[in-house]
Design a protein around this motif. Sequence first.
Motif, mmCIF file in Angstrom:
data_model
loop_
_atom_site.group_PDB
_atom_site.id
_atom_site.type_symbol
_atom_site.label_atom_id
_atom_site.label_comp_id
_atom_site.label_asym_id
_atom_site.label_seq_id
_atom_site.Cartn_x
_atom_site.Cartn_y
_atom_site.Cartn_z
ATOM 1 N N ASN A 145 -17.655 80.194 -14.832
ATOM 2 C CA ASN A 145 -18.824 80.123 -13.962
ATOM 3 C C ASN A 145 -19.779 81.269 -14.283
ATOM 4 O O ASN A 145 -19.342 82.376 -14.618
ATOM 5 C CB ASN A 145 -18.415 80.241 -12.491
ATOM 6 C CG ASN A 145 -17.424 79.169 -12.059
ATOM 7 O OD1 ASN A 145 -17.771 78.227 -11.375
ATOM 8 N ND2 ASN A 145 -16.174 79.323 -12.478
ATOM 9 N N ALA A 146 -21.078 81.001 -14.151
ATOM 10 C CA ALA A 146 -22.092 82.046 -14.348
ATOM 11 C C ALA A 146 -23.163 81.893 -13.276
ATOM 12 O O ALA A 146 -23.478 80.773 -12.847
ATOM 13 C CB ALA A 146 -22.719 81.943 -15.733
ATOM 14 N N ARG A 147 -23.704 83.027 -12.846
ATOM 15 C CA ARG A 147 -24.775 83.014 -11.846
ATOM 16 C C ARG A 147 -25.799 84.086 -12.195
ATOM 17 O O ARG A 147 -25.433 85.233 -12.501
ATOM 18 C CB ARG A 147 -24.227 83.270 -10.441
ATOM 19 C CG ARG A 147 -25.268 83.160 -9.323
ATOM 20 C CD ARG A 147 -24.617 83.352 -7.969
ATOM 21 N NE ARG A 147 -25.516 83.054 -6.872
ATOM 22 C CZ ARG A 147 -26.309 83.955 -6.277
ATOM 23 N NH1 ARG A 147 -26.287 85.231 -6.678
ATOM 24 N NH2 ARG A 147 -27.107 83.601 -5.276
ATOM 25 N N VAL A 148 -27.072 83.707 -12.146
ATOM 26 C CA VAL A 148 -28.168 84.632 -12.432
ATOM 27 C C VAL A 148 -29.137 84.592 -11.266
ATOM 28 O O VAL A 148 -29.604 83.512 -10.879
ATOM 29 C CB VAL A 148 -28.899 84.260 -13.737
ATOM 30 C CG1 VAL A 148 -30.033 85.239 -14.004
ATOM 31 C CG2 VAL A 148 -27.927 84.231 -14.915
ATOM 32 N N ARG A 149 -29.440 85.744 -10.708
ATOM 33 C CA ARG A 149 -30.448 85.831 -9.654
ATOM 34 C C ARG A 149 -31.802 86.064 -10.317
ATOM 35 O O ARG A 149 -32.046 87.095 -10.944
ATOM 36 C CB ARG A 149 -30.118 86.971 -8.687
ATOM 37 C CG ARG A 149 -31.000 86.955 -7.435
ATOM 38 C CD ARG A 149 -30.601 88.004 -6.420
ATOM 39 N NE ARG A 149 -30.921 89.354 -6.892
ATOM 40 C CZ ARG A 149 -30.040 90.276 -7.203
ATOM 41 N NH1 ARG A 149 -28.742 90.013 -7.092
ATOM 42 N NH2 ARG A 149 -30.413 91.472 -7.622
ATOM 43 N N LEU A 150 -32.699 85.082 -10.194
ATOM 44 C CA LEU A 150 -34.007 85.152 -10.830
ATOM 45 C C LEU A 150 -35.008 85.938 -10.000
ATOM 46 O O LEU A 150 -35.937 86.545 -10.537
ATOM 47 C CB LEU A 150 -34.540 83.738 -11.079
ATOM 48 C CG LEU A 150 -33.651 82.812 -11.920
ATOM 49 C CD1 LEU A 150 -34.278 81.434 -12.032
ATOM 50 C CD2 LEU A 150 -33.406 83.409 -13.306
ATOM 51 N N ALA B 197 -31.796 81.757 -7.323
ATOM 52 C CA ALA B 197 -30.720 81.985 -8.288
ATOM 53 C C ALA B 197 -30.368 80.663 -8.951
ATOM 54 O O ALA B 197 -30.612 79.579 -8.402
ATOM 55 C CB ALA B 197 -29.491 82.571 -7.601
ATOM 56 N N VAL B 198 -29.788 80.750 -10.149
ATOM 57 C CA VAL B 198 -29.261 79.572 -10.831
ATOM 58 C C VAL B 198 -27.802 79.839 -11.181
ATOM 59 O O VAL B 198 -27.405 80.981 -11.420
ATOM 60 C CB VAL B 198 -30.064 79.214 -12.098
ATOM 61 C CG1 VAL B 198 -31.460 78.757 -11.745
ATOM 62 C CG2 VAL B 198 -30.110 80.386 -13.067
ATOM 63 N N ALA B 199 -26.998 78.768 -11.192
ATOM 64 C CA ALA B 199 -25.585 78.899 -11.504
ATOM 65 C C ALA B 199 -25.155 77.732 -12.375
ATOM 66 O O ALA B 199 -25.778 76.661 -12.360
ATOM 67 C CB ALA B 199 -24.747 78.949 -10.228
#
Length: 363
Positions: free
Chosen positions: A272-277, A282-284
């Motif tokens: 799993n990966a999560r990026v807070r833009l 955020a996108v995951a």
Amino acid sequence: MSPSPSSLLALLPSVVLGQSGPESLVSRVRVEGGVDVYYAANANRPREGAHFTPGAGTTAVRDRAFSLNLASLGMTLDPAPVGFRVLLGIGTAMEVVHAAEPVGTALGPEVWRLLQQASLFYVRGPLSLEAGVYPSHIGLESFQSQRNWTYTRSWMGELSPYYQTGLKGTWTFSDTWSAQFHLLNGWQTIGENNRGKAVGTQVAYAGERLSASFNTFVGEEGTGDDAGWRLFADGVATWRVTEAFSLAATADVATQRRRARPAAFWSAAGLNARVRLARTVAVAARAELFDDRDGVISGTAQRLVEGTATLEVTPAEHLVLKLEARHDRSTANVFGSFRTSAEGTPLPVPTQTLVVAGATASF
């Protein structure tokens, strides 16, 4: 001189609430709740209107309908040293999660269908005890959608316990290390379905950037010829690479003895990966492989591959919106479709593609 009626009323909260120390019961009580709703569309347009496979689908199980996934209401009394937590729920998630409860006198899905958690706590120094029905120690994902990076849950989450019933002891060695021991009725059951008990363990590390746990379950599970000892191991690791970017990895391996056949085996792995833009965006993403070669845990001998991408928006402090695309592929025909046989029987297919919009408000 006898006290006046007004002074007696002033003393009443202290007497009723046990307000004899610096901390009253009222200050230890926390009320929580939330509502989780969704709309999901399946490219297969399943005739029965349901996604996933039997026993799975604790999120977005209904097709092309605005649905209530989970509405929760609960209360917690923080331990000092004794406390409790009671959490109730309704919705499609509750119907799915309790579907496998053993049926009998004062047992069954209908008896427990509203219950998420009901447990007592006792805390004294580094030792804490919890008894009753409480969340499972296994896996990465929570039963409450707003706490997860994606809206729908992985096969690893769906095919392992969300809750368990028994006694848990936790020993905290330091600010970063802890261990748990569980004595349980069984694998996601409140009611007992055999005369044996199960045992669970956990060793966990919680650092500033890296958190990891190793979890086990050992007990007699299954029914009929598939009944036997189940040995299950689960590893979870979460790494906060930067303030905005996080990774999580999970792995499961399990075996179950059977009466007249060789032992069954299954394994799984997920990333799993999560990026807070931005502060509210955020996108995951999640990729997963679940190999149930003997069909004991999923009901069908198959290998499942799943990929999910999620856009998350938090427009207000207690409101989470998620838009998600998900694709599942199996080596067996297990997903509902619009197709039917000449006799009108629904024909399953090996893939499904979902688009899900979910909204969760909580306090």
